[in-house]
Scaffold this active site. Structure first.
Site, PDB file in Angstrom:
ATOM      1  CB  SER A  91      -0.705  -0.182   1.083  1.00  0.00           C
ATOM      2  OG  SER A  91      -1.828   1.099   1.218  1.00  0.00           O
ATOM      3  CG  HIS A 199      -5.940  -0.193  -0.930  1.00  0.00           C
ATOM      4  ND1 HIS A 199      -4.912   0.104  -1.652  1.00  0.00           N
ATOM      5  CD2 HIS A 199      -5.394   0.118   0.324  1.00  0.00           C
ATOM      6  CE1 HIS A 199      -3.923   0.534  -1.292  1.00  0.00           C
ATOM      7  NE2 HIS A 199      -4.147   0.214  -0.069  1.00  0.00           N
TER       8      HIS A 199
END
Length: 305
Positions: A91, A199
């Site tokens: 990430s 996300h």
């Protein structure tokens, strides 16, 4: 010492006092903290060394803190002569991988990560969302449990390792997805201490704003392979603004990424940054992948031996 993968951690790895030993024992690391402070317009060293857990856990603070700590550890490793064949980050860590591979400069990386943290914080504050780790259930069963949700948005978002997948969404939808997972046989469902549904499509506005922001930056060709969160394959840097927009609203396919790298011969790794989360994932993904951690200067020196 040579490694295959340089692994860079994502949000959640932060801890009060992070990086202080690096700052005090490595000139290269100290320079990273100083440059990051200048680029971010705040004292990043003070943020990392003196903030309490609550302050450091805010997305706008944790992202620049982790990025800086990881880049400082990277600089110390390079100073010690440690080499890597490829980079990958979880990430937020994908931004660190881009900086480590020379796609973005440290100065630009600081600005981009600072903006990303602010945009994601704003999105988290405007949406009543959350995340939860589902343990002991096949990915396909979790995907099906999320697909059955009728009360809002709930998605699988972090494919961490076999038997562990994080889901995210609006609070009511997340609760429904958790119940669906439990009914399907999940061993545990652990709510995470975050307020954002990261996300997921709920980040679309922030993602579009980030794309517009990064469009003005100059990017260079990578000096090593970077493996992407989106599909686990080697990064295509031809349209980075579009990639980073998609990155914010798409799942992190970490298990697939690691397996793809291993198939290419990357069987060793070093986790560069605070914590040891990715090292834990590595052991569950494959026993054939050796992964060390770098914890401040003691870890840097051990890795260089």
């Amino acid at each position: 010492m040579n490694y295959g993968f340089a692994f860079f951690p994502g949000q959640g790895a932060q801890a009060p006092g992070m990086g202080k030993d690096l700052y005090e024992n490595s000139q290269a690391a100290k320079l990273v903290f100083e440059e990051a402070s200048e680029g971010a317009g705040l004292d990043v060293a003070k943020l990392c060394f003196e903030s309490d857990k609550e302050t450091l856990s805010r997305t706008e603070n944790s992202q620049i803190a982790i990025f800086t700590h990881s880049m400082a550890a990277w600089a110390a490793l390079k100073e010690a002569g440690v080499e890597f064949k490829a980079a990958a980050g979880f990430s937020l860590g994908e931004y660190t991988a881009l900086a480590a591979a020379g796609v973005v400069s440290l100065a630009d990386g600081v600005k981009i990560v600072s903006m990303r943290g602010k945009l994601m914080q704003q999105a988290a504050d405007s949406i009543d969302g959350g995340m939860a780790a589902i343990l002991g259930l096949k990915d396909s069963a979790i995907e099906e449990a999320c697909a059955k949700v009728t009360s809002g948005v709930a998605r699988p978002v972090n494919y961490n390792c076999p038997g562990q997948l994080v889901i995210a969404g609006e609070k009511a939808a997340l609760a429904e997805a958790i119940e669906n997972c439990k009914a399907a046989g999940a061993r545990r469902a652990l709510p995470l201490a975050v307020s954002g549904a990261f996300h997921t499509p709920l980040m679309a506005k922030a993602a579009a704003e980030l794309r517009a922001y990064v469009a003005d930056f100059t990017f260079s060709a990578p000096k090593m392979d970077i493996y992407s969160n989106l599909d686990g394959k080697v990064y295509d840097c031809s349209d980075l603004p579009a990639h980073l927009e998609q990155h914010m609203i798409s799942p992190v396919r970490w298990t697939q990424l690691v397996k793809t790298g291993m198939a290419a011969g990357l069987t060793s790794a070093c986790e560069i940054g605070p914590g040891k989360t990715l090292t834990g994932f590595a052991g569950k993904i494959s026993k054939e992948l050796t992964c060390k951690t770098v914890q401040d200067m003691a870890g840097v020196q051990a890795a260089a031996e």
